[in-house]
Design an enzyme around this catalytic site. Structure first.
Site, mmCIF file in Angstrom:
data_model
loop_
_atom_site.group_PDB
_atom_site.id
_atom_site.type_symbol
_atom_site.label_atom_id
_atom_site.label_comp_id
_atom_site.label_asym_id
_atom_site.label_seq_id
_atom_site.Cartn_x
_atom_site.Cartn_y
_atom_site.Cartn_z
ATOM 1 N N GLU A 194 -3.696 7.479 -3.637
ATOM 2 C CA GLU A 194 -3.472 6.189 -3.004
ATOM 3 C C GLU A 194 -3.273 5.121 -4.066
ATOM 4 O O GLU A 194 -4.049 5.068 -5.022
ATOM 5 C CB GLU A 194 -4.745 5.897 -2.196
ATOM 6 C CG GLU A 194 -4.694 4.778 -1.229
ATOM 7 C CD GLU A 194 -6.033 4.665 -0.481
ATOM 8 O OE1 GLU A 194 -6.062 4.969 0.696
ATOM 9 O OE2 GLU A 194 -7.040 4.292 -1.112
ATOM 10 N N TYR A 222 0.849 -1.188 0.000
ATOM 11 C CA TYR A 222 0.000 0.000 0.000
ATOM 12 C C TYR A 222 0.890 1.244 0.000
ATOM 13 O O TYR A 222 1.846 1.335 0.774
ATOM 14 C CB TYR A 222 -0.890 0.042 1.253
ATOM 15 C CG TYR A 222 -1.619 1.356 1.425
ATOM 16 C CD1 TYR A 222 -2.916 1.524 0.931
ATOM 17 C CD2 TYR A 222 -1.007 2.449 2.043
ATOM 18 C CE1 TYR A 222 -3.571 2.739 1.056
ATOM 19 C CE2 TYR A 222 -1.658 3.671 2.165
ATOM 20 C CZ TYR A 222 -2.938 3.805 1.669
ATOM 21 O OH TYR A 222 -3.587 5.008 1.783
#
Lengths: 389, 317
Positions: free
Chosen positions: A197, A109
């Site tokens: 993101e 991530y």
């Protein structure tokens, strides 16, 4: 402002971040053709919508041939997607992304977010990717790497190197990831993002690093300097009443309840929703008409809340500062003439020109048979809840 | 006594001739008795505004000519961050930024710029109603008449809030129950801001995500102010400033504090008007804030209509 996954990957690719080959399609035939043109043996078809829960709803599908791609696309384009985020009526899907499926060795991530506690942008990274980062932060806080960016200088190379190593990358791969982090940070700042993101970022079995899915939102207040981003805006999933309210400079958010409210000021508007619930009702909307509201804007506000068929009563709560009570009273009377209030209306007015407003409402009594005047906010909430029972 | 401003505070308005309402609100401040001494509008130096006040091209000129110590900013969002920096560089001590809609990354840089001035410059806002010491000085857009000046026989409450109209609500309730207000500070609705609750509580706060003073900055000022008998703190969903303020209050504030948090019914992921009012990733909920505040001994009103009543319960007065 939100953009779609396919738009985010195009922007990231332009910023130098590697993404797998993909095509955007709008028909089942195009999907079959795109499968062949992409030329990979395994590909994924993904519905391009803002609402989450695509996977569970069956709107993300692995396909192994042009025929399978056609079938998956046909299903997605002819069925409404229903997930926890769409409501029971679901939403129409108009665009699909057809991307190469990759052999994943590991998922990571990477994200840039506004860090309110530090008044700057912070980078967040984790070797536990592919799941909600909030869940990781909650259950395994030690698995989260956080690096605040310097407010003026942005991300420094040492921070990027440190993070890449912290994620477990070594050698050449660590350099690739550090470079990608610097690009993502620069992208965030250059475009005034509110979130950028990549989840997941994957390491493939053949050692490549690729951004598989991305979520990018922008600061609405900075769109004036990014006309190229503003051009990507897609309102098709936005509630029609919210679009209409925005055009009239009203801050309106539709909710599920039955008691509409019309308020000046965002904090007081939220508090009015809260007090409706406290007295046993459910708010139908958030509506801040703002301090500088004019008569026409206030009338349009009444039209909008009355267009919501679920609404069984209206609570008007004005604390006049810049907004004047008499102007709201005038709008209420005019809206009554124009559309007629079939539902109960409770009005609580305080502040600038309140006496004049009360006189006006008193004189218009016969035109507004469902109107009640309240003494304070508790009284107003009790009255409207009782009147809609 | 009061915090931040008093009857001797000399105030200018940046953006006094613009479309942001500078001249209109300068009129309101003059009518209230604020010592408004001029304004700025680049390119219009040497003229007078609609109220007859001198207009300067730069804040530096205005400070030298008028001795201004505070500024009220109505400059449009694309240029407002620059206006804040200009005020600080010119020696202004208190900057009240009313402007709503400043890009958050502009505020991130501005806050860093202000850090070089240390405690000598205080920023309230942006996206805030302003600061008022009733009867002495009003800098901002709040209706003056709802306030009660501090006087013998009346207890004084200090109010710090992220929301404008909700502040008026609290002011009005405390006025009606016979209290006065020492100073009321709207820290603003943005995520990055100047003073926070704690600055004010130790002073008073605005609604944007990145802003000047936060709760803690303000709390510290109120705690230190001999006039302030009790404190009302009004928060809303988004961020964690209220939680930080609760911890601060438990450790450092001995005066009674009552609170209210707006947004119990706000759905997650939706921005409720203010740039900073959003529940994201399960953080910033009203419940979390109320729980933290109650755990710190703060009485939190369930209804915004009960802020005054809750203050009475907390103080026996």
């Amino acid at each position: 402002m939100k953009i779609h996954e396919y738009q985010a990957r195009e922007l990231l690719a332009k910023a130098g971040i590697p993404v797998p080959a993909a095509r955007v399609v709008e028909t089942a035939d195009q999907a079959a053709a795109a499968f062949e043109e992409n030329g990979f043996s395994l590909q994924v078809v993904k519905a391009q919508v803002f609402a989450g829960g695509r996977g569970k709803a069956g709107f993300v599908k692995l396909v192994k041939s042009g025929a399978e791609a056609r079938a998956a696309a046909d299903f997605m384009l002819t069925h409404r997607m229903i997930s926890v985020q769409t409501g029971p009526e679901g939403i129409v899907v108009k665009k699909l992304l057809l991307a190469a499926a990759v052999d994943i060795a590991h998922e990571y991530y990477l994200g840039m977010v506004l860090d309110r506690d530090r008044s700057t942008v912070s980078m967040i990274a984790s070797a536990q990717g592919g799941v909600e980062i909030e869940t990781v932060a909650h259950e395994h806080p030690e698995a989260i790497i956080k690096e605040p960016l310097h407010p003026a200088l942005g991300m420094q190379s040492f921070q990027a190197r440190k993070t890449a190593l912290g994620l477990g990358f070594t050698g050449k791969q660590a350099q690739v990831v550090a470079d990608l982090l610097l690009k993502l940070a620069r992208f965030f700042i250059n475009y005034d993002c509110s979130i950028a993101e990549i989840n997941p970022l994957v390491l493939t079995k053949d050692g490549k690093i690729l951004a598989i899915d991305a979520k990018v939102n922008f600061d609405d207040n900075a769109l004036f300097r990014h006309p190229d981003i503003l051009a990507l805006k897609d309102d098709s999933e936005t509630d029609a009443l919210e679009i209409r309210a925005a055009a009239a400079n009203l801050n309106y958010i539709k909710l599920d309840g039955e008691i509409a409210c019309l308020v000046n000021g965002a904090g007081l508007a939220m508090a009015t929703m809260d007090v409706i619930q406290l007295h046993g009702g459910q708010p139908a909307n958030f509506l801040d008409v703002g301090g500088g509201v004019k008569a026409e804007g206030a009338i349009e506000a009444f039209r909008i809340i009355l267009s919501d068929k679920k609404v069984r009563g209206i609570l008007v709560n004005i604390f006049g500062g810049i907004a004047r009570c008499d102007l709201i009273a005038e709008a209420l009377i005019q809206a009554g003439r124009e559309v007629g209030f079939k539902v109960p209306v409770v009005v609580r007015l305080e502040g600038t020109n309140v006496e004049k407003a009360r006189t006006m409402l008193g004189a218009a009594r016969h035109e507004l048979p469902t109107l009640q005047v309240a003494d304070d906010l508790n009284d107003a909430a009790k009255k409207i809840v009782a009147a809609t029972r | 006594m009061s915090i931040l401003v008093n009857k001797n505070t000399r105030v200018i308005c940046q953006g006094i001739t613009g479309s942001g309402g500078g001249a209109f609100h300068t009129r309101g401040c003059l009518d209230y008795g604020t010592l408004m001494v001029g304004g700025t509008s680049p390119g219009k130096g040497g003229s007078k505004d609609a109220n007859g006040l001198p207009v300067f091209d730069t804040v530096d000129q205005a400070v030298r000519a008028t001795g201004a110590q505070a500024t009220m900013i109505f400059v449009p969002p694309p240029f407002a961050a620059d206006a804040i920096c200009e005020a600080a560089a010119a020696g202004i001590k208190l900057i009240v930024a009313v402007t709503e809609g400043i890009p958050v990354l502009d505020m991130v840089k501005t806050k860093k710029f202000l850090a070089d001035f240390g405690d000598s410059v205080k920023l309230v806002g942006p996206n805030c109603p302003g600061v008022i010491t009733p009867g002495e000085c009003k800098i901002g857009i709040m209706p003056g008449y709802i306030h009660t000046p501090a006087q013998k026989g009346k207890r004084a409450v200090g109010i710090v809030s992220r929301s404008g109209t909700l502040t008026y609500e609290a002011v009005w309730q405390t006025t009606q129950m016979g209290w006065s207000q020492s100073t009321c500070v709207g820290i603003g609705g943005d995520p990055v801001k100047g003073m926070d609750f704690i600055d004010v509580l130790a002073l008073f706060i605005g609604g944007d995500p990145v802003k000047g003073m936060d709760f803690i900055d303000v709390l510290a000022l109120f705690q230190a102010d001999p006039l302030t008998d009790a404190i009302v703190m009004i928060g809303e969903i988004g961020g964690a400033a209220e939680e930080a303020a609760a911890t601060y209050i438990q450790k450092h504030v001995t005066k009674p504090v009552v609170g209210f948090i707006a947004g119990r019914t706000a759905p997650p992921g939706k921005r409720m008007g203010h740039a900073g009012a959003i529940i994201s990733g399960g953080e910033g909920t009203a419940e979390s804030k109320i729980t933290a505040m109650r755990a710190a001994g703060i009485r939190v009103a369930d209804s915004p209509a009960d802020i005054g009543k809750t203050l009475r319960e907390a103080t026996g007065g």
